[in-house]
Every structure is written in C-alpha cells, then in structure tokens.
Motif scaffolding. Sequence first.
Motif, PDB file in Angstrom:
ATOM      1  N   THR A 101       0.732  -1.243   0.054  1.00 57.09           N
ATOM      2  CA  THR A 101      -0.032   0.103   0.119  1.00 57.09           C
ATOM      3  C   THR A 101       0.811   1.318  -0.200  1.00 57.09           C
ATOM      4  OG1 THR A 101      -0.019   0.072   2.446  1.00 57.09           O
ATOM      5  CG2 THR A 101      -1.866  -1.194   1.429  1.00 57.09           C
ATOM      6  N   LEU A 143       1.294   3.039   2.526  1.00 56.88           N
ATOM      7  CA  LEU A 143       0.763   4.054   3.438  1.00 56.88           C
ATOM      8  C   LEU A 143       1.706   3.363   4.735  1.00 56.88           C
ATOM      9  CD1 LEU A 143      -2.962   3.514   3.029  1.00 56.88           C
ATOM     10  CD2 LEU A 143      -1.399   4.939   2.228  1.00 56.88           C
ATOM     11  N   LYS A 146       1.848   3.717   9.057  1.00 59.64           N
ATOM     12  CA  LYS A 146       1.377   4.000  10.383  1.00 59.64           C
ATOM     13  C   LYS A 146       2.371   4.340  11.322  1.00 59.64           C
ATOM     14  CE  LYS A 146      -0.531  -0.130  10.003  1.00 59.64           C
ATOM     15  NZ  LYS A 146      -1.271  -1.488  10.398  1.00 59.64           N
ATOM     16  N   VAL A 204      -6.895   9.695  14.813  1.00 60.06           N
ATOM     17  CA  VAL A 204      -6.794   9.668  13.074  1.00 60.06           C
ATOM     18  C   VAL A 204      -5.438  10.153  13.117  1.00 60.06           C
ATOM     19  CG1 VAL A 204      -7.536  10.949  11.264  1.00 60.06           C
ATOM     20  CG2 VAL A 204      -9.293  10.194  12.793  1.00 60.06           C
ATOM     21  N   ARG A 241     -15.529   2.615  11.702  1.00 61.18           N
ATOM     22  CA  ARG A 241     -14.919   2.012  10.007  1.00 61.18           C
ATOM     23  C   ARG A 241     -15.158   3.078   8.984  1.00 61.18           C
ATOM     24  NH1 ARG A 241     -14.272  -4.333   9.483  1.00 61.18           N
ATOM     25  NH2 ARG A 241     -13.764  -4.929  11.563  1.00 61.18           N
ATOM     26  N   LYS A 258     -14.730   5.839   6.552  1.00 61.65           N
ATOM     27  CA  LYS A 258     -13.757   6.630   6.049  1.00 61.65           C
ATOM     28  C   LYS A 258     -13.544   7.902   6.594  1.00 61.65           C
ATOM     29  CE  LYS A 258     -11.993   7.165   1.074  1.00 61.65           C
ATOM     30  NZ  LYS A 258     -11.248   8.300   1.504  1.00 61.65           N
ATOM     31  N   TRP A 315      -3.073  10.329   2.619  1.00 65.32           N
ATOM     32  CA  TRP A 315      -3.943   9.261   3.183  1.00 65.32           C
ATOM     33  C   TRP A 315      -4.344   9.692   4.529  1.00 65.32           C
ATOM     34  CZ3 TRP A 315      -2.832   6.034   7.249  1.00 65.32           C
ATOM     35  CH2 TRP A 315      -1.349   5.967   7.778  1.00 65.32           C
ATOM     36  N   SER A 330      -6.445   7.645   8.276  1.00 65.37           N
ATOM     37  CA  SER A 330      -6.951   6.417   8.828  1.00 65.37           C
ATOM     38  C   SER A 330      -7.295   6.714  10.180  1.00 65.37           C
ATOM     39  CB  SER A 330      -5.818   5.506   8.835  1.00 65.37           C
ATOM     40  OG  SER A 330      -6.139   4.348   9.308  1.00 65.37           O
ATOM     41  N   ARG A 331      -8.514   6.169  10.371  1.00 64.96           N
ATOM     42  CA  ARG A 331      -8.854   5.938  11.935  1.00 64.96           C
ATOM     43  C   ARG A 331      -8.633   4.793  12.848  1.00 64.96           C
ATOM     44  NH1 ARG A 331     -12.958   9.619  12.473  1.00 64.96           N
ATOM     45  NH2 ARG A 331     -13.710   9.168  10.318  1.00 64.96           N
ATOM     46  N   PHE A 332      -8.134   4.986  13.928  1.00 63.54           N
ATOM     47  CA  PHE A 332      -7.848   3.863  14.630  1.00 63.54           C
ATOM     48  C   PHE A 332      -8.372   3.705  16.111  1.00 63.54           C
ATOM     49  CE2 PHE A 332      -4.378   5.650  17.097  1.00 63.54           C
ATOM     50  CZ  PHE A 332      -4.235   6.772  16.453  1.00 63.54           C
TER      51      PHE A 332
END
Length: 474
Positions: free
Chosen positions: A41, A43, A45, A177, A236, A238, A263, A265-267
């Motif tokens: 990807t 991406l 983290k 996020v 979940r 977006k 990009w 992302s939520r965690f």
Amino acid sequence: MSELTTEVVVAGAGPTGLMLANELALAGADVVVLERLSARTGLSKALNLQPRTAEVFDLRGLLGGAERRSFATVGEGHFAAIPVSYTSWDTRHPYQVGIPQAEVEAALEERLAKQGVTVLRGHELTGFAQDATGVTVTAGGARVRGDYLVGCDGGRSAVRRGLGLSFDGVEGRGYGVVADVVFSVAPSGAPTQWRSMRNIVASHGAGVFHTLIPLGEPGLYRLGYGDRLTRPADMRAKVTDEEVRQVVRERYGEDVEVEEIRWASRFADDSRIAERYRVGRVLLAGDAAHIHFAAGGQGLNLGVQDAMNLGWKLVSALRGRAPAGLLDTYESERRPVAARVLDNVAAQSALIPTSAEQRAVRALVMELAALPEVEHHLSGLVSGLDVRYPASPDAHPATGTRLPDFELEDGYASDLFHRGGFVLLTTRPTPAPHPEVTVALVPRLPWPDLARALIRPDGYVASTTGSTEGWIAA
Ligand SMILES: Cc1cc2nc3c(=O)[nH]c(=O)nc-3n(C[C@H](O)[C@H](O)[C@H](O)COP(=O)(O)OP(=O)(O)OC[C@H]3O[C@@H](n4cnc5c(N)ncnc54)[C@H](O)[C@@H]3O)c2cc1C
C-alpha cells in the motif's frame, strides 16, 4: 490449486512477518510468506524505530539501510508526550530513527529478496489445519504444507481466530486519526524537522489531543488527532478530506492552507493480548498477538522483537537442535513483555488529562520524570532497552539482558551477529562449547566481572559461564 511445501509458512508481510521471514531465511530455513494484499500500500502507520529496534537491526546489518531511508533522527522518546531521554542507557543508538513503516517494510522485503524469498501477494490465508507432523494452509488458490505456521497477520488475525484463542483486554472509549497532509501554508511555529518529542503532542480539552510531525519533505506533516473519551458512531467510516480540513481549521486557524491529504486512517484505542502465543505447530507474533493504542511508538517495535525472539528458536526446532521447552520460551519470554507494554500504554492513557485531578497527576509525573532515575525507567519501558528475559535467581544479573554493543579492534561486537547464531564472547582463548557456537576473543566485556558470555542469536545473554545447556540440544 497449486501445492507448495516449505518449512515455515508466515502469514502476513507486515514488519513482523518480514522480519521473521528474514530471520528464518538467514538461518537457512525454507520459508513461504503469504500476503493478503496484491500490492504494497505504501501507507505508513508507525514512524519510528526505538533504540532496541535500531540495535537489533544493527545486529543483522540492516540499520544503515534503514537510516538511509529515514527522514529524521529524534534524540529522545516520550511517555504520555512527556519527553524522555535515552542517554542514560548503555547503547550506541540513544535515539529514535524517524522512518515510515512503509520504508521499514520495503527495506525488509528487499533484504528478504536478496535471501531468495519472494512474498506471495494476493494470497490471503483463509484456513489451516494442523496435525502431528505439520500444518496445511489454504491461501488464495494455493495449498501450502509447512512444519510450522506463524500468524503475523495483524490485529484481526485469521490465524488467531482459527486457533480459537481469546484476545482479552480492554475496549477503549476513544479513537485517533492519522493523516499525511501537505500544507501550502503550514501552521505558524510548526517545526520543519523532527528532532525532539517536545511540542509534538498537544492536549486541548478533556481527552482531546493533536500531533504534528514534520516528515522531511517541504510542507509534509503527519497530522494526528483524536479523543480519548468518545468515538464516532462508525469507527470504520472513511476519514474524509473534509473532516481533516475542518480539524486543521479548528486547531490551527483559517490562515493555514492544506494542499493535499495523501492518506488518512482512523484507529481505536483497544488494548488486547492473545491468551497464548503457541498452539502446537501454530504461533502468533506482532499485532496478531497484541494490540494497543499507539502511545510512545511501540507496536511495530514490539513485533520486530517478537520476530527476533522466535526466528532462531523455530530453526532450532526444525533442525532438532532445540532442547525440550525451547520453543515454548517464545511465549514465556515475549508475552510478559507485551503485557508490560499494554500496561505502560494504559498508564500513558491515564496521563492524558480528562479532569483537574488528572491534570495534577500529570504535572506531578512531569516533575518526577525530570529525576534521572525516573527518566531512565520510563525511557527503558518505551525503548525496549529494559527487557530482561527470565533467568534463574542465582544467575549473574547480566543473564537474560541485552548485550550492549561495544567497540572491537576492527568493528563492533554487533558485527559478529550479522549471520545469526550463538556467539561466545570471551576474554581468554576458549574452545567452542558446541559446533553451533562462534567463539570471539574480545579484549573486554561490558560486565567487568565476567570473562565470558554466551550471547543468543537475538542479542540476549544466554549464560555467563559459556554453557549452552538449555539453549542447544547436546
Ligand atoms: C495510526 C497508527 C500509528 C502507529 N504508530 C506507531 C509508531 O509510531 N510506532 C510503532 O512502533 N508502532 C506504531 N503503530 C503500530 C504498528 O503500525 C503495528 O504495531 C505494526 O503494523 C504491526 O506489524 P505486524 O506486521 O504485526 O502487523 P501488520 O502491520 O498489521 O501486518 C499484517 C499483514 O498481514 C496481512 N494480512 C492480514 N490478514 C491476512 C491473511 N488472512 N492472510 C495473509 N495476509 C494477511 C496484512 O495485509 C498485513 O500486510 C501504529 C499503528 C497505528 C494504527
């Protein structure tokens, strides 16, 4: 359906799976890596290698490559956003390497390819069955038979679920996020280089936090935000560009201009650990075995250390060199380390204030953290430098601790570990206690009262007598 046979099947080509596959290949094992995604990807983290990870990368000659891909050298770590220095530790790497997770994975995959192993992408593990002699895995149109299967398939691990293991812990209340944002006009006062943990995290109101980390390209930042007390209805959902832009406006003002959101992302802030790390011929490592909030930057690092611990033990078992119980020490050594990380993450969460009382506790902890012994303790927790594996009560205190690297006439002690394997460091000529052990005559050891130390392939002291008992079958 294609049929493959190997020694170890690794499910998941994240940092843990790639590190483990490298360790296995280095020790001469046959390995197949199965990855669900058809392409990387790119991406990111995680953004950091902690000092202990820098050390183990150094043990394998991987650190230089990682540093070439890094965008920053950060001179300290943090505990609940309280900066803590690593300099009280005897390490050549008292800093965090600022490197996107995607780059760590790329470096590990490149090394793996050099060892002749290609990741099988588009191969999602969908089932497995183990028997007395091995494990049969089904993945993306292939059936792979291996002696062992290791689930490095992340927090939602299909391997862990297939084993029916519980994943106990705490369901968090909050969320975070992360977004890689390019500013055409950056927030005023935003740092342009990541050199310290100071002013990286800010707290705004009960439980609300913001982070801004410069990623080494002009205008590019890792924006983070979240709330430790409430969650959106759909975790979940977006993360939309509009959500990120709105947070930027609210936090940094109308003058700031966002050019691009690469990009987002939520965690969640759930914290869980698998009840066991091994069931017969199937094992778990990395996020498949433990998940926690990204406080202190520890998750990727924990997974890499799991892989370092497991790789040589699996190969010992495969080659019939493992004394009884050696493979079980993977769980008995690594599960308590992860449990301790989950505890330190929970403690860090409690220090993000949501009340006047917690603000007072935080202020007190900040004062305490300025005391050298407290800072040493906290930096040991987040860096992985303080890990000590169980040793018998009468063993020398060095037993089970990491070998601090030291200079030799023609290099460093860490160079002796590039090929994996046990190393007996000795100040006097000594015959090898076992054909599997390399003997290295050194002028001194980091422990002045010792004349020899047997070091495990993962860089921890096995014994201070040179005995291989309990580590290599006679
Ligand atoms: C927002 C965020 C920020 C973070 N920041 C940090 C940080 O600063 N420092 C830090 O140390 N850690 C950080 N972490 C944690 C870190 O990202 C993880 O701990 C790390 O990715 C774990 O690596 P892993 O290889 O165990 O699992 P993963 O990275 O999740 O890799 C698992 C791999 O398995 C594959 N897979 C999944 N299911 C299957 C299947 N059935 N078959 C085959 N393949 C499969 C996936 O596609 C993936 O490639 C952060 C995490 C988040 C979410």
